[in-house]
Write a protein that holds these residues in place. Structure first.
Motif, PDB file in Angstrom:
ATOM      1  N   ALA A  15       3.293  32.838  42.324  1.00 63.27           N
ATOM      2  CA  ALA A  15       4.646  33.581  42.195  1.00 63.27           C
ATOM      3  C   ALA A  15       4.982  33.654  43.690  1.00 63.27           C
ATOM      4  O   ALA A  15       4.244  33.696  44.702  1.00 63.27           O
ATOM      5  CB  ALA A  15       4.485  35.074  41.664  1.00 63.27           C
ATOM      6  N   ASP A  16       6.463  33.580  43.766  1.00 68.86           N
ATOM      7  CA  ASP A  16       6.934  33.513  45.205  1.00 68.86           C
ATOM      8  C   ASP A  16       6.743  34.693  45.911  1.00 68.86           C
ATOM      9  O   ASP A  16       6.510  34.751  47.118  1.00 68.86           O
ATOM     10  CB  ASP A  16       8.455  33.082  45.055  1.00 68.86           C
ATOM     11  N   LEU A  17       7.052  35.852  45.475  1.00 70.49           N
ATOM     12  CA  LEU A  17       7.183  37.140  45.966  1.00 70.49           C
ATOM     13  C   LEU A  17       5.506  37.690  45.919  1.00 70.49           C
ATOM     14  O   LEU A  17       5.113  37.891  44.787  1.00 70.49           O
ATOM     15  CB  LEU A  17       7.971  37.993  45.262  1.00 70.49           C
ATOM     16  N   GLU A  18       5.261  38.200  47.035  1.00 65.91           N
ATOM     17  CA  GLU A  18       3.734  38.930  46.793  1.00 65.91           C
ATOM     18  C   GLU A  18       3.939  40.081  46.159  1.00 65.91           C
ATOM     19  O   GLU A  18       2.834  40.476  45.473  1.00 65.91           O
ATOM     20  CB  GLU A  18       3.292  39.336  48.500  1.00 65.91           C
ATOM     21  N   ILE A  19       4.927  40.745  45.700  1.00 65.86           N
ATOM     22  CA  ILE A  19       4.818  41.992  44.971  1.00 65.86           C
ATOM     23  C   ILE A  19       4.654  41.519  43.203  1.00 65.86           C
ATOM     24  O   ILE A  19       4.637  42.324  42.582  1.00 65.86           O
ATOM     25  CB  ILE A  19       5.958  43.021  45.415  1.00 65.86           C
TER      26      ILE A  19
ATOM     27  N   ARG B 291       8.011  19.823  37.337  1.00 67.59           N
ATOM     28  CA  ARG B 291       8.257  18.540  37.138  1.00 67.59           C
ATOM     29  C   ARG B 291       9.837  18.536  36.980  1.00 67.59           C
ATOM     30  O   ARG B 291      10.319  19.426  37.029  1.00 67.59           O
ATOM     31  CB  ARG B 291       7.610  18.101  35.683  1.00 67.59           C
ATOM     32  N   ASN B 292      10.371  17.283  36.732  1.00 66.45           N
ATOM     33  CA  ASN B 292      11.760  17.078  36.785  1.00 66.45           C
ATOM     34  C   ASN B 292      12.177  17.601  35.405  1.00 66.45           C
ATOM     35  O   ASN B 292      13.637  17.910  35.246  1.00 66.45           O
ATOM     36  CB  ASN B 292      12.248  15.747  36.794  1.00 66.45           C
ATOM     37  N   GLU B 293      11.487  17.763  34.494  1.00 70.37           N
ATOM     38  CA  GLU B 293      11.943  18.186  33.222  1.00 70.37           C
ATOM     39  C   GLU B 293      11.669  19.762  33.011  1.00 70.37           C
ATOM     40  O   GLU B 293      10.968  20.162  33.861  1.00 70.37           O
ATOM     41  CB  GLU B 293      11.162  17.304  32.035  1.00 70.37           C
ATOM     42  N   SER B 294      12.136  20.415  31.963  1.00 65.29           N
ATOM     43  CA  SER B 294      11.945  21.814  31.926  1.00 65.29           C
ATOM     44  C   SER B 294      10.633  22.068  31.408  1.00 65.29           C
ATOM     45  O   SER B 294      10.116  23.330  31.484  1.00 65.29           O
ATOM     46  CB  SER B 294      13.110  22.442  31.124  1.00 65.29           C
TER      47      SER B 294
ATOM     48  N   ASP C 129       5.304  22.344  47.257  1.00 65.28           N
ATOM     49  CA  ASP C 129       6.129  21.115  47.035  1.00 65.28           C
ATOM     50  C   ASP C 129       7.259  21.289  48.103  1.00 65.28           C
ATOM     51  O   ASP C 129       7.967  22.233  48.088  1.00 65.28           O
ATOM     52  CB  ASP C 129       6.821  21.337  45.581  1.00 65.28           C
ATOM     53  N   GLU C 130       7.591  20.329  48.920  1.00 63.27           N
ATOM     54  CA  GLU C 130       8.174  20.207  49.786  1.00 63.27           C
ATOM     55  C   GLU C 130       9.963  20.316  49.245  1.00 63.27           C
ATOM     56  O   GLU C 130      10.649  20.952  50.089  1.00 63.27           O
ATOM     57  CB  GLU C 130       8.133  19.190  50.718  1.00 63.27           C
ATOM     58  N   SER C 131      10.162  19.572  48.390  1.00 62.17           N
ATOM     59  CA  SER C 131      11.483  19.726  47.907  1.00 62.17           C
ATOM     60  C   SER C 131      11.772  21.001  47.131  1.00 62.17           C
ATOM     61  O   SER C 131      12.856  21.336  47.372  1.00 62.17           O
ATOM     62  CB  SER C 131      11.825  18.546  46.803  1.00 62.17           C
ATOM     63  N   THR C 132      11.023  21.739  46.627  1.00 62.89           N
ATOM     64  CA  THR C 132      11.433  23.127  45.905  1.00 62.89           C
ATOM     65  C   THR C 132      10.719  24.136  46.318  1.00 62.89           C
ATOM     66  O   THR C 132      11.099  25.401  46.071  1.00 62.89           O
ATOM     67  CB  THR C 132      10.916  22.903  44.263  1.00 62.89           C
ATOM     68  N   GLY C 133       9.742  24.313  47.368  1.00 67.12           N
ATOM     69  CA  GLY C 133       8.968  25.263  47.877  1.00 67.12           C
ATOM     70  C   GLY C 133       7.996  25.915  46.682  1.00 67.12           C
ATOM     71  O   GLY C 133       7.385  26.769  47.137  1.00 67.12           O
ATOM     72  N   ARG C 134       7.765  25.249  45.703  1.00 65.67           N
ATOM     73  CA  ARG C 134       6.957  25.649  44.411  1.00 65.67           C
ATOM     74  C   ARG C 134       5.512  25.655  45.033  1.00 65.67           C
ATOM     75  O   ARG C 134       5.288  24.675  45.630  1.00 65.67           O
ATOM     76  CB  ARG C 134       7.464  25.169  43.446  1.00 65.67           C
ATOM     77  N   ARG C 135       4.854  26.877  44.914  1.00 68.31           N
ATOM     78  CA  ARG C 135       3.500  26.973  44.976  1.00 68.31           C
ATOM     79  C   ARG C 135       2.691  26.637  43.766  1.00 68.31           C
ATOM     80  O   ARG C 135       2.369  27.364  43.336  1.00 68.31           O
ATOM     81  CB  ARG C 135       3.249  28.339  45.669  1.00 68.31           C
ATOM     82  N   ARG C 136       2.028  25.371  43.763  1.00 71.86           N
ATOM     83  CA  ARG C 136       1.646  24.945  42.435  1.00 71.86           C
ATOM     84  C   ARG C 136       0.034  25.089  42.816  1.00 71.86           C
ATOM     85  O   ARG C 136      -0.457  24.714  43.968  1.00 71.86           O
ATOM     86  CB  ARG C 136       1.852  23.548  42.110  1.00 71.86           C
ATOM     87  N   LEU C 137      -0.742  25.122  41.715  1.00 78.17           N
ATOM     88  CA  LEU C 137      -2.265  25.128  41.669  1.00 78.17           C
ATOM     89  C   LEU C 137      -2.783  23.728  41.526  1.00 78.17           C
ATOM     90  O   LEU C 137      -2.284  23.111  40.617  1.00 78.17           O
ATOM     91  CB  LEU C 137      -2.911  26.105  40.725  1.00 78.17           C
ATOM     92  N   ALA C 138      -3.314  23.352  42.307  1.00 77.39           N
ATOM     93  CA  ALA C 138      -3.979  21.989  42.394  1.00 77.39           C
ATOM     94  C   ALA C 138      -5.284  21.625  43.013  1.00 77.39           C
ATOM     95  O   ALA C 138      -5.798  22.833  43.983  1.00 77.39           O
ATOM     96  CB  ALA C 138      -3.148  20.780  43.001  1.00 77.39           C
TER      97      ALA C 138
END
Length: 197
Positions: free
Chosen positions: A69-73, A58-61, A175-184
């Motif tokens: 996680a981004d990295l497979e390791i 989200r926009n807030e912390s 998320d297209e803007s951040t690349g974050r892979r969120r569960l939904a």
């Protein structure tokens, strides 16, 4: 009369025997997944991210959501499972579970997974409440189901007889803007396996 008595006896026996228990969930080593034991939730397909963890989406912390996680390791953070009947020690397929991160969050929030509507999507966050199955906690219950020889997470709680929750597979949305892979909730399930921590 004897036929009627026999039918009543057979129906009583079948009711008392109940339904067979769903199959137990197994980890990578083929061992039973147990309540209260720490596991990593990992993707079956490597090269597409790592295990599940907390992340900012989200926009807030704060609050933090459940992301891949981004990295497979990166195995992510360990979780524990608590079945709707806390006396049960083995986690079974297609039964309601609380999923709880075992690590502390930098935000003052629960570690219990929940489904919530945010920005038009049903996303998984770590702001739920453990236990107390019913209408007030309907968003905190997930199921593990067999999927193509492995497993997937599903949100379709049955802890409330008269509630009509949204139901769907839990997948990974990028998320297209951040690349974050969120569960939904997603049309494509997140194919997973469990590794003991």
């Amino acid at each position: 009369m004897k036929t009627l008595m026999l039918l009543l006896l057979l129906s009583t026996i079948s009711i008392s025997m109940g339904q067979p228990s769903p199959d137990p969930v197994r980890d990578l080593d083929g061992n039973l997944v147990r309540a209260g034991t720490e596991y990593y939730i990992l993707p079956v397909f490597r090269g597409r991210g790592g295990g599940v963890t907390y992340g900012r989406r989200r926009n807030e912390s704060c609050p933090l959501d459940v992301v891949q996680a981004d990295l497979e390791i990166d195995n992510g953070l360990p979780v524990t499972f608590t079945p709707v009947d806390p006396k049960k020690g083995v986690i079974r397929e297609s039964t309601d579970q609380n999923i709880i991160f075992s690590a502390a969050s930098i935000c003052f929030q629960s570690n219990v997974w929940m489904l919530e509507l945010y920005d038009g999507e049903f996303v998984v966050s770590g702001r739920g409440v453990a236990g107390n199955p019913g209408r007030e906690t309907i968003s905190n219950w997930f199921k593990i189901e067999k999927y193509e020889g492995d497993y997937k997470l599903v949100f379709c709680p049955t802890v409330c007889d008269f509630c009509k929750p949204v139901c769907g597979d839990i997948g990974v949305l990028i998320d297209e803007s951040t690349g974050r892979r969120r569960l939904a909730i997603s049309e494509v399930p997140f194919k997973i396996m469990f590794k003991k921590a």
